[in-house]
Design an enzyme around this catalytic site. Structure first.
Site, PDB file in Angstrom:
ATOM      1  N   ASN A 169       0.793  -1.244   0.000  1.00  0.00           N
ATOM      2  CA  ASN A 169       0.000   0.000   0.000  1.00  0.00           C
ATOM      3  C   ASN A 169       0.827   1.298   0.000  1.00  0.00           C
ATOM      4  O   ASN A 169       0.313   2.339  -0.397  1.00  0.00           O
ATOM      5  CB  ASN A 169      -1.042  -0.010   1.122  1.00  0.00           C
ATOM      6  CG  ASN A 169      -0.482  -0.314   2.482  1.00  0.00           C
ATOM      7  OD1 ASN A 169       0.697  -0.627   2.622  1.00  0.00           O
ATOM      8  ND2 ASN A 169      -1.312  -0.217   3.496  1.00  0.00           N
ATOM      9  N   GLY A 246       1.692  -7.615   6.745  1.00  0.00           N
ATOM     10  CA  GLY A 246       0.689  -8.268   7.590  1.00  0.00           C
ATOM     11  C   GLY A 246       1.300  -9.394   8.410  1.00  0.00           C
ATOM     12  O   GLY A 246       2.467  -9.326   8.824  1.00  0.00           O
ATOM     13  N   GLU A 264       6.766  -3.981  11.366  1.00  0.00           N
ATOM     14  CA  GLU A 264       5.609  -3.098  11.481  1.00  0.00           C
ATOM     15  C   GLU A 264       4.434  -3.790  10.814  1.00  0.00           C
ATOM     16  O   GLU A 264       4.356  -3.838   9.595  1.00  0.00           O
ATOM     17  CB  GLU A 264       5.899  -1.746  10.821  1.00  0.00           C
ATOM     18  CG  GLU A 264       6.976  -0.936  11.531  1.00  0.00           C
ATOM     19  CD  GLU A 264       6.632  -0.596  12.969  1.00  0.00           C
ATOM     20  OE1 GLU A 264       7.559  -0.479  13.773  1.00  0.00           O
ATOM     21  OE2 GLU A 264       5.425  -0.478  13.290  1.00  0.00           O
ATOM     22  N   CYS A 298      -2.812   1.272   6.368  1.00  0.00           N
ATOM     23  CA  CYS A 298      -2.608   0.337   7.490  1.00  0.00           C
ATOM     24  C   CYS A 298      -3.302   0.875   8.732  1.00  0.00           C
ATOM     25  O   CYS A 298      -3.737   0.117   9.584  1.00  0.00           O
ATOM     26  CB  CYS A 298      -1.125   0.149   7.769  1.00  0.00           C
ATOM     27  SG  CYS A 298      -0.255   1.677   8.112  1.00  0.00           S
TER      28      CYS A 298
HETATM   29  P1  NAP Z   1       1.937  -8.853   3.186  1.00  0.00           P
HETATM   30  O1  NAP Z   1       1.064  -9.748   2.404  1.00  0.00           O
HETATM   31  O2  NAP Z   1       2.349  -9.280   4.546  1.00  0.00           O
HETATM   32  O3  NAP Z   1       3.221  -8.563   2.271  1.00  0.00           O
HETATM   33  C1  NAP Z   1       4.210  -7.675   2.692  1.00  0.00           C
HETATM   34  C2  NAP Z   1       5.481  -7.966   1.946  1.00  0.00           C
HETATM   35  O4  NAP Z   1       5.948  -9.263   2.283  1.00  0.00           O
HETATM   36  C3  NAP Z   1       5.343  -7.968   0.423  1.00  0.00           C
HETATM   37  O5  NAP Z   1       6.482  -7.364  -0.115  1.00  0.00           O
HETATM   38  C4  NAP Z   1       5.294  -9.448   0.098  1.00  0.00           C
HETATM   39  O6  NAP Z   1       5.735  -9.746  -1.209  1.00  0.00           O
HETATM   40  C5  NAP Z   1       6.286  -9.979   1.107  1.00  0.00           C
HETATM   41  N1  NAP Z   1       6.208 -11.409   1.381  1.00  0.00           N
HETATM   42  C6  NAP Z   1       5.202 -12.271   1.161  1.00  0.00           C
HETATM   43  N2  NAP Z   1       5.547 -13.521   1.576  1.00  0.00           N
HETATM   44  C7  NAP Z   1       6.781 -13.437   2.089  1.00  0.00           C
HETATM   45  C8  NAP Z   1       7.690 -14.353   2.689  1.00  0.00           C
HETATM   46  N3  NAP Z   1       7.391 -15.630   2.860  1.00  0.00           N
HETATM   47  N4  NAP Z   1       8.887 -13.907   3.077  1.00  0.00           N
HETATM   48  C9  NAP Z   1       9.239 -12.615   2.934  1.00  0.00           C
HETATM   49  N5  NAP Z   1       8.427 -11.692   2.369  1.00  0.00           N
HETATM   50  C10 NAP Z   1       7.214 -12.092   1.962  1.00  0.00           C
HETATM   51  O7  NAP Z   1       1.249  -7.407   3.367  1.00  0.00           O
HETATM   52  P2  NAP Z   1       0.565  -6.509   2.255  1.00  0.00           P
HETATM   53  O8  NAP Z   1      -0.771  -7.067   1.898  1.00  0.00           O
HETATM   54  O9  NAP Z   1       1.529  -6.191   1.173  1.00  0.00           O
HETATM   55  O10 NAP Z   1       0.355  -5.154   3.067  1.00  0.00           O
HETATM   56  C11 NAP Z   1      -0.749  -4.918   3.885  1.00  0.00           C
HETATM   57  C12 NAP Z   1      -0.406  -5.116   5.359  1.00  0.00           C
HETATM   58  O11 NAP Z   1       0.627  -4.208   5.717  1.00  0.00           O
HETATM   59  C13 NAP Z   1      -1.579  -4.808   6.267  1.00  0.00           C
HETATM   60  O12 NAP Z   1      -1.600  -5.780   7.310  1.00  0.00           O
HETATM   61  C14 NAP Z   1      -1.226  -3.439   6.850  1.00  0.00           C
HETATM   62  O13 NAP Z   1      -1.796  -3.206   8.120  1.00  0.00           O
HETATM   63  C15 NAP Z   1       0.275  -3.542   6.925  1.00  0.00           C
HETATM   64  N6  NAP Z   1       0.909  -2.223   6.932  1.00  0.00           N
HETATM   65  C16 NAP Z   1       1.501  -1.804   8.093  1.00  0.00           C
HETATM   66  C17 NAP Z   1       2.077  -0.540   8.142  1.00  0.00           C
HETATM   67  C18 NAP Z   1       2.766  -0.072   9.394  1.00  0.00           C
HETATM   68  O14 NAP Z   1       3.436   0.951   9.341  1.00  0.00           O
HETATM   69  N7  NAP Z   1       2.641  -0.757  10.515  1.00  0.00           N
HETATM   70  C19 NAP Z   1       2.068   0.285   7.015  1.00  0.00           C
HETATM   71  C20 NAP Z   1       1.465  -0.183   5.845  1.00  0.00           C
HETATM   72  C21 NAP Z   1       0.901  -1.444   5.824  1.00  0.00           C
HETATM   73  P3  NAP Z   1       4.660 -10.103  -2.364  1.00  0.00           P
HETATM   74  O15 NAP Z   1       3.890  -8.864  -2.612  1.00  0.00           O
HETATM   75  O16 NAP Z   1       5.511 -10.540  -3.480  1.00  0.00           O
HETATM   76  O17 NAP Z   1       3.810 -11.217  -1.798  1.00  0.00           O
END
Ligand code: NAP
Length: 388
Positions: A169, A246, A264, A298
């Site tokens: 995002n 996530g 995070e 997020c």
């Molecule tokens: P996600 O599905 O957890 O993916 C995050 C990142 O991890 C992506 O780059 C993804 O790559 C990668 N990834 C996936 N599987 C992995 C693995 N086995 N090993 C290492 N990396 C892996 O999260 P998202 O859907 O992109 O983002 C939304 C989440 O982010 C929500 O939960 C939101 O609350 C959170 N968020 C938190 C903050 C904060 O500051 N706390 C800010 C923004 C968002 P791919 O895309 O290639 O799968």
């Protein structure tokens, strides 16, 4: 336009290249990953599916590049970051275009993300020069049983190779919030961008390339997290993982070795509305907080807890004493009083508790997190007390 002009070299036919050793490369896998435009539901871009062998090479060059980068004067590191920030802001239009097409970010917000990212890089350069330019000097006789025979000098040293994994995002902002602190602190950086958002991130990385950072210091490997994620996060060449996303982060924290983690993750972002709240302010914030950027922030409001007597209207409180009491009692990393949850400004500390995070974001905390303390102790043959 994305992938043209200054950015033409990052594209090969209709596939974006990955970045290693200071060059844009095609993967030997000959496989690509499609990026779907959420608006049209059609393939918008393609990126390389990098191999494990390519990851190994990237880690090797990151390690080598870091050794000389750590010896590069702090002001020079800052100078290059300022340059990258300026290039990023100058090329906000093509990067914003990618954000619109990859993650359906509204056009105005997409431009804001790029500009904010440039500002974040510059701010980090400034902050780094200040906080990394200082260490501590301790004397031994403050601890019982000691004379002043030892001087201890402490400084902040880089960790080595930082692996950065941002979410879909904010693929530019949450990538630079890891890249800039890593680099100013003397680390090298390997970026694994989110698949949706990868092309925006590749354009952003090209701005760092154009700024002239040394070869191998920054790399960007593309591919599905589900395919190369574990290989990256468990790679022995990685000295620190900075992840935003996530529950994937919880899984990573269980697999990663003995390396510092900055995690995070998602939160519940509840809003509490007391009887004395300004209901117009509350309503505006909850609607904005819950639904802006299609609820994909997020920090989007997910739960609203309202006192029964004002439940027909809505929130917060005008009583700062009550607000502080509630804030203190809440087991949560970040509390906003009289506003919807938000991450920024980017220099504010922002963190989760329990399953929503390890460590803290925010410029200063990220720089500190990507360093460790080194102590050098000077032993004197006889006690020496400085005279006034
Ligand atoms: P996600 O599905 O957890 O993916 C995050 C990142 O991890 C992506 O780059 C993804 O790559 C990668 N990834 C996936 N599987 C992995 C693995 N086995 N090993 C290492 N990396 C892996 O999260 P998202 O859907 O992109 O983002 C939304 C989440 O982010 C929500 O939960 C939101 O609350 C959170 N968020 C938190 C903050 C904060 O500051 N706390 C800010 C923004 C968002 P791919 O895309 O290639 O799968």
């Amino acid at each position: 336009m994305a992938g043209t002009g200054l950015f033409a070299e990052i594209l090969d036919g209709d596939v974006y290249k990955y970045y290693a050793d200071g060059e844009w490369k095609k993967s030997s896998s000959a496989k690509t990953v499609a990026i779907i435009n959420p608006t049209t539901r059609k393939t918008q871009y393609k990126v390389q599916a990098c191999t494990q062998e390519e990851v190994n090479k990237v880690m090797e060059s990151a390690k080598t590049a870091q050794k000389s980068w750590a010896k590069t004067p702090l002001w020079k590191r800052a100078e290059l970051l300022h340059k990258a920030a300026a290039i990023l802001k100058e090329h906000k239009a093509p990067i914003a275009e990618c954000l619109v097409k990859e993650i359906a970010k509204p056009a105005k917000d997409a431009v804001t993300e790029v500009v904010r990212s440039g500002d974040l890089v510059s701010y980090t350069a400034e902050e780094g020069v200040r906080i990394l330019g200082e260490g501590k000097f301790l004397v031994s006789d403050s601890f019982p049983g000691n004379e002043r025979t030892k001087y201890c000098l402490t400084s902040k040293i880089p960790l080595g190779v930082i692996l950065a994994i941002p979410p879909f995002n904010y693929p530019v902002n949450l990538a630079v919030s890891k890249i800039a602190p890593a680099l100013i602190a003397g680390n090298s950086l390997v970026l694994k961008p989110p698949t949706q958002g990868a092309v925006s991130a590749l354009h952003m990385v090209h701005c760092f390339h154009l700024a002239g950072f040394p070869k191998g210091l920054i790399s960007c490997v593309t591919g599905k997290g589900s395919e190369i994620g574990d290989f990256l996060t468990m790679h022995p060449g990685v000295n620190c993982i900075s992840f935003t996303g996530g529950d994937t982060g919880i899984a990573i924290s269980k697999k990663a070795g003995m390396v510092p983690l900055q995690m995070e993750l998602g939160g519940k972002d509840a809003c509490i509305v007391l009887e004395d709240a300004d209901l117009d302010l509350v309503a505006a914030n909850i609607i904005k907080g819950g639904f802006s950027y299609s609820g994909q922030r997020c920090t989007a409001v997910k739960v609203v807890l309202v006192m029964e007597s004002v439940a027909d209207g809505c929130v917060f409180t005008k009583d700062v004493n009550k607000a502080i009491l509630i804030s203190d009692a809440m087991e949560t990393g970040t509390v906003q009083i009289n506003s919807a949850p938000a991450r920024g400004p980017d220099h504010f500390p922002f963190q989760g508790l329990k399953d929503s995070g390890i460590g803290s974001q925010g410029v200063t905390n990220s720089i500190n997190m990507m360093t460790k303390i080194k102590s050098t102790v000077i032993n004197l043959p006889t006690p020496s007390y400085t005279m006034g």
